[in-house]
Design a protein around this motif. Structure first.
Motif, PDB file in Angstrom:
ATOM      1  N   ALA A   1       3.367 -10.751  26.090  1.00 23.72           N
ATOM      2  CA  ALA A   1       4.641 -11.413  25.799  1.00 23.72           C
ATOM      3  C   ALA A   1       5.814 -10.495  26.141  1.00 23.72           C
ATOM      4  N   ALA A   2       5.681  -9.212  25.836  1.00 25.75           N
ATOM      5  CA  ALA A   2       6.750  -8.255  26.142  1.00 25.75           C
ATOM      6  C   ALA A   2       6.992  -8.178  27.644  1.00 25.75           C
ATOM      7  N   ALA A   3       5.929  -8.294  28.427  1.00 22.37           N
ATOM      8  CA  ALA A   3       6.094  -8.297  29.884  1.00 22.37           C
ATOM      9  C   ALA A   3       6.880  -9.524  30.325  1.00 22.37           C
ATOM     10  N   ALA A   4       6.575 -10.682  29.735  1.00 19.64           N
ATOM     11  CA  ALA A   4       7.319 -11.901  30.071  1.00 19.64           C
ATOM     12  C   ALA A   4       8.780 -11.774  29.662  1.00 19.64           C
ATOM     13  N   LEU A   5       9.036 -11.021  28.596  1.00 20.09           N
ATOM     14  CA  LEU A   5      10.402 -10.826  28.097  1.00 20.09           C
ATOM     15  C   LEU A   5      11.109  -9.658  28.784  1.00 20.09           C
ATOM     16  N   THR A   6      10.407  -8.955  29.662  1.00 17.31           N
ATOM     17  CA  THR A   6      10.888  -7.720  30.309  1.00 17.31           C
ATOM     18  C   THR A   6      11.390  -6.716  29.272  1.00 17.31           C
ATOM     19  N   ASP A   7      10.649  -6.596  28.177  1.00 16.27           N
ATOM     20  CA  ASP A   7      11.010  -5.689  27.084  1.00 16.27           C
ATOM     21  C   ASP A   7      10.349  -4.334  27.335  1.00 16.27           C
TER      22      ASP A   7
ATOM     23  N   ARG B   1      13.990 -16.630  21.379  1.00 15.38           N
ATOM     24  CA  ARG B   1      13.158 -16.902  20.206  1.00 15.38           C
ATOM     25  C   ARG B   1      11.859 -16.101  20.272  1.00 15.38           C
ATOM     26  N   GLY B   2      11.320 -15.960  21.478  1.00 16.57           N
ATOM     27  CA  GLY B   2      10.121 -15.145  21.626  1.00 16.57           C
ATOM     28  C   GLY B   2      10.389 -13.692  21.273  1.00 16.57           C
ATOM     29  N   ALA B   3      11.538 -13.170  21.702  1.00 19.06           N
ATOM     30  CA  ALA B   3      11.888 -11.780  21.408  1.00 19.06           C
ATOM     31  C   ALA B   3      12.027 -11.557  19.907  1.00 19.06           C
ATOM     32  N   ALA B   4      12.548 -12.550  19.204  1.00 21.68           N
ATOM     33  CA  ALA B   4      12.721 -12.416  17.757  1.00 21.68           C
ATOM     34  C   ALA B   4      11.380 -12.355  17.026  1.00 21.68           C
ATOM     35  N   LYS B   5      10.351 -12.972  17.602  1.00 19.43           N
ATOM     36  CA  LYS B   5       9.038 -13.010  16.954  1.00 19.43           C
ATOM     37  C   LYS B   5       8.165 -11.813  17.333  1.00 19.43           C
ATOM     38  N   LEU B   6       8.530 -11.090  18.382  1.00 20.80           N
ATOM     39  CA  LEU B   6       7.650 -10.059  18.933  1.00 20.80           C
ATOM     40  C   LEU B   6       7.296  -8.947  17.941  1.00 20.80           C
ATOM     41  N   PRO B   7       8.235  -8.407  17.148  1.00 20.57           N
ATOM     42  CA  PRO B   7       7.904  -7.249  16.296  1.00 20.57           C
ATOM     43  C   PRO B   7       6.755  -7.482  15.325  1.00 20.57           C
ATOM     44  N   GLN B   8       6.609  -8.699  14.804  1.00 24.09           N
ATOM     45  CA  GLN B   8       5.530  -8.922  13.843  1.00 24.09           C
ATOM     46  C   GLN B   8       4.156  -8.871  14.511  1.00 24.09           C
ATOM     47  N   PHE B   9       4.135  -8.960  15.845  1.00 25.52           N
ATOM     48  CA  PHE B   9       2.873  -8.875  16.577  1.00 25.52           C
ATOM     49  C   PHE B   9       2.605  -7.456  17.068  1.00 25.52           C
TER      50      PHE B   9
ATOM     51  N   ALA C   1      11.212 -19.881  25.754  1.00 25.98           N
ATOM     52  CA  ALA C   1      12.479 -19.629  25.047  1.00 25.98           C
ATOM     53  C   ALA C   1      12.543 -18.137  24.742  1.00 25.98           C
ATOM     54  N   ALA C   2      13.061 -17.367  25.682  1.00 24.15           N
ATOM     55  CA  ALA C   2      12.988 -15.907  25.616  1.00 24.15           C
ATOM     56  C   ALA C   2      13.604 -15.335  24.340  1.00 24.15           C
TER      57      ALA C   2
END
Length: 710
Positions: free
Chosen positions: A412-418, A389-397, A386-387
């Protein structure tokens, strides 16, 4: 043993017999007489006897060990080994035969063959193994000659341990033609027809496990061979326990050969041995055939197996999101983490997304040494499932104080292409492991649009991130900007003179060559040179992620000394893992003297204290002992391989390498039997007790200390 010799001639028997041969753990005559292993006293080790003989004999044997340690670069060294291989003294002869085999030079096989007729079975076994090792890079003519010698001896051999060694040697020769495979099969099938002991059957099964891997590239095993292996998978009368390794190896061979039928699969799935059931799960999940109803039944049952290793393997073949969700609550943390990983493909399941979000949000204990794993694995899975939702959680990591969480955030950022998150982690993070993960992610997400980032990372001290940056620049359209930075990085690494920077240097040289740039950096550049990774199976699948091997152009001084060999003739090592427990190893000085001495010296100096197990691959190995907590940073000088007869069974301890003779003191422990690593990776120890502690080790667990007990 059928042949008795005096105390001054006693040598260690083959590992095919005794407790190891029957159960895959323990053994006879492995280390000092004052200890007990596997319920029996074991004899004085080879090196104690070798070095406590006459002064002249001891000096000769030490010279053989030192010549082997140098890899016999001179004619005098080779001559000393050849002379020793014909010595009337059995200890000297065995050491020299083993050393000749470890050179992996076909030209010395003729010096080893006479050992097949020696009166002592231990020397005949060592000779069989040495012939196969020496033939590893041989041409067809030499391989055919070796096979003929081994097969002829097999027909006449009276000792079951030696027959097992001969079978394995025949099975693992580097065949290149179908006729060679057929000849090997005939010899092994004939031996199976005469096999009267578990040891005989073990030798046949081990041979076919190796032969099946070679045959993959040439042609299928014969129907007779497949039928024999199916019979070996079924427990013989009275051998439910004693024949467990036979069944595991036969099943491994069938899986490799795609020869597991429904009846064999069902029988193996109900085997009393957990490792056999684990292999059955792997067979049911094999990707090279459509999953059948029988496969699904076996996998479903495996998910409820009492053994964690079986549940884990069944989970890998499971295609039900509901069963995967249930497995995320498994009592074994490795099974639970694997389930979280697999939920990445369950994006259509609201329950799966909810579970992942809950795991990501639950950071209450993430600051603890052993409590960050669930959140980290869940984040990477959520990014795929669930990209948004994953993107929303990324900053705390990405802002976590725990570097492992930031490393998983990069994945995770790679999976999100961030790209923004990846560039920030790659250029500002304090830990080079995080930067490496970010650079690898940028390579997939931005390719050469991020070349400026890769160029900046070439200045880092961590070999892993320099290597990743150099590989990312391969084929760059910005050669004018990249080439000077690449050459400067190469010059710096060459000036350091560390063997274990080889992978970074090789990556830089490859990229420079690709853009047509000058790779010369001065006279020091020749310290090491790469050669093609053609050392056979396992090198790129073993306890490293692999790269081209390294060959020294200048031999190093040996660390072997008679005093240390006497002091550490039968040692143990006690390893304390922070917050987990303690386990003990038996160190095999007689099998791998140079490795044991290096390990012991480093442990006694405190080198390993505070380092971690940075790589945990359930149902394979755990790997640790890197000052940089990664696979590319270890002790600065390489150590040579000391492959031998001891197999990679569960609890065996080896040295991680990235090619021939590239050990850098990182260790790995086999969590299961790994026969494909045999004769490729050094085994220098075996877990004596505390294997349950080893099973509980997680990524990042800290080695508090290692005590050497002489």
């Amino acid at each position: 043993m059928k042949t008795k010799v005096g105390a001054d001639q006693r040598v260690r028997p083959s590992p095919y017999g005794g407790w190891l041969g029957r159960h895959g753990f323990g053994g006879r005559n492995v280390w000092g007489g004052r200890h007990v292993w596997g319920g029996r006293h074991v004899g004085r080790p080879l090196l104690v006897i070798a070095l406590c003989a006459s002064a002249a004999s001891a000096q000769t044997r030490l010279a053989i060990l030192q010549a082997e340690d140098r890899r016999a670069p001179t004619a005098n060294d080779v001559g000393a080994l050849r002379s020793g291989a014909h010595s009337p003294d059995p200890q000297t002869r065995r050491l020299a035969i083993r050393a000749l085999g470890r050179l992996e030079r076909a030209a010395v096989i003729t010096d080893i063959v006479p050992g097949l007729r020696h009166e002592l079975p231990e020397i005949r076994s060592e000779s069989a193994n040495a012939i196969a090792q020496a033939a590893r890079n041989a041409d067809r003519r030499a391989v055919d000659s070796a096979q003929t010698s081994l097969a002829a001896r097999l027909k006449a051999e009276a000792d079951s341990d030696v027959r097992a060694a001969l079978c394995e040697a025949i099975g693992r020769l580097p065949y290149t033609a179908a006729e060679q495979i057929e000849d090997a099969e005939r010899a092994l099938v004939d031996m199976a027809g005469r096999a009267g002991t578990v040891t005989d059957r073990l030798g046949v099964a081990k041979a076919f496990e190796a032969l099946a891997r070679t045959a993959q590239k040439i042609g299928p095993l014969s129907d007779d061979a497949a039928a024999l292996l199916r019979r070996l998978v079924t427990p013989a009368s009275g051998e439910a326990s004693s024949g467990s390794r036979v069944r595991r190896l036969a099943l491994e061979a069938l899986v490799t050969a795609n020869g597991v039928d429904s009846a064999t699969l069902t029988a193996a799935a109900h085997d009393p041995d957990a490792q056999a059931r684990r292999i059955a799960m792997r067979a049911a999940a094999a990707p090279n055939h459509p999953q059948t109803a029988a496969d699904r039944t076996v996998l479903s049952g495996g998910l409820d197996d009492p053994a964690a290793m079986v549940r884990l393997e069944a989970l890998r073949g499971n295609r039900s999101c509901d069963r995967t969700i249930a497995a995320a609550a498994d009592r074994d943390v490795h099974v639970a983490l694997a389930a979280l990983d697999q939920l990445a493909r369950c994006g259509s399941s609201a329950d799966a997304i909810s579970l992942l979000e809950h795991a990501v949000d639950d950071l209450s204990d993430a600051g603890s040494l052993r409590e960050w794993h669930r959140a980290a694995h869940a984040l990477v899975a959520l990014a795929s499932a669930a990209a948004e939702r994953g993107a929303a959680k990324l900053p705390q990591f990405t802002g976590s104080s725990i570097w492992q969480l930031r490393m998983y955030a990069a994945r995770a950022a790679a999976a999100l292409t961030d790209r923004v998150a990846l560039e920030k982690l790659a250029t500002t993070d304090a830990d080079d492991n995080v930067r490496e993960a970010a650079v690898e992610g940028l390579t997939r997400v931005a390719a050469h649009d991020a070349d400026a980032v890769y160029v900046s990372e070439l200045t880092r001290s961590g070999y892993q991130v320099v290597r990743a940056a150099a590989l990312a620049l391969e084929g760059t359209p910005n050669a004018d900007a990249a080439a000077p930075a690449l050459r400067e990085a190469l010059q710096r690494l060459v000036a350091e003179g560390h063997d274990n920077s080889h992978d970074a240097r090789a990556a830089i040289e490859k990229t420079l060559a690709g853009v047509g740039a000058d790779r010369r950096v001065g006279p020091a550049a020749g310290r090491t040179r790469a050669r093609a990774a053609t050392d056979g199976p396992g090198r790129t699948e073993g306890p490293t992620r692999g790269s081209a091997p390294t060959v020294r152009t200048k031999p190093t001084e040996t660390d072997l000394s008679a005093e240390d060999l006497r002091r550490l003739a039968s040692p143990r090592a006690r390893i304390a893992i922070r917050g987990v427990g303690t386990f003990e190893l038996a160190l095999f000085t007689s099998e791998a003297p140079a490795t044991v001495l290096r390990f012991a010296h480093l442990a006694e100096s405190g080198y390993y204290d505070g380092l971690t197990f940075h790589r945990v691959v359930p149902n394979f190995v755990i790997q640790g002992g890197s000052p940089g907590a990664n696979e590319y940073i270890g002790d600065a000088s390489y150590m040579r391989d000391e492959v031998g007869l001891w197999p990679h069974v569960r609890g065996a301890v080896g040295i991680s390498t990235r090619g021939h003779d590239t050990g850098d003191a990182q260790i790995f422990i086999d969590l299961v039997d790994n026969p494909r690593l045999d004769h490729v990776y050094t085994v220098f120890a075996q877990v004596l007790n505390g294997i349950d502690v080893v099973d509980r080790i997680l990524e990042g667990d800290v080695i508090d200390r290692i005590d050497i007990i002489p």
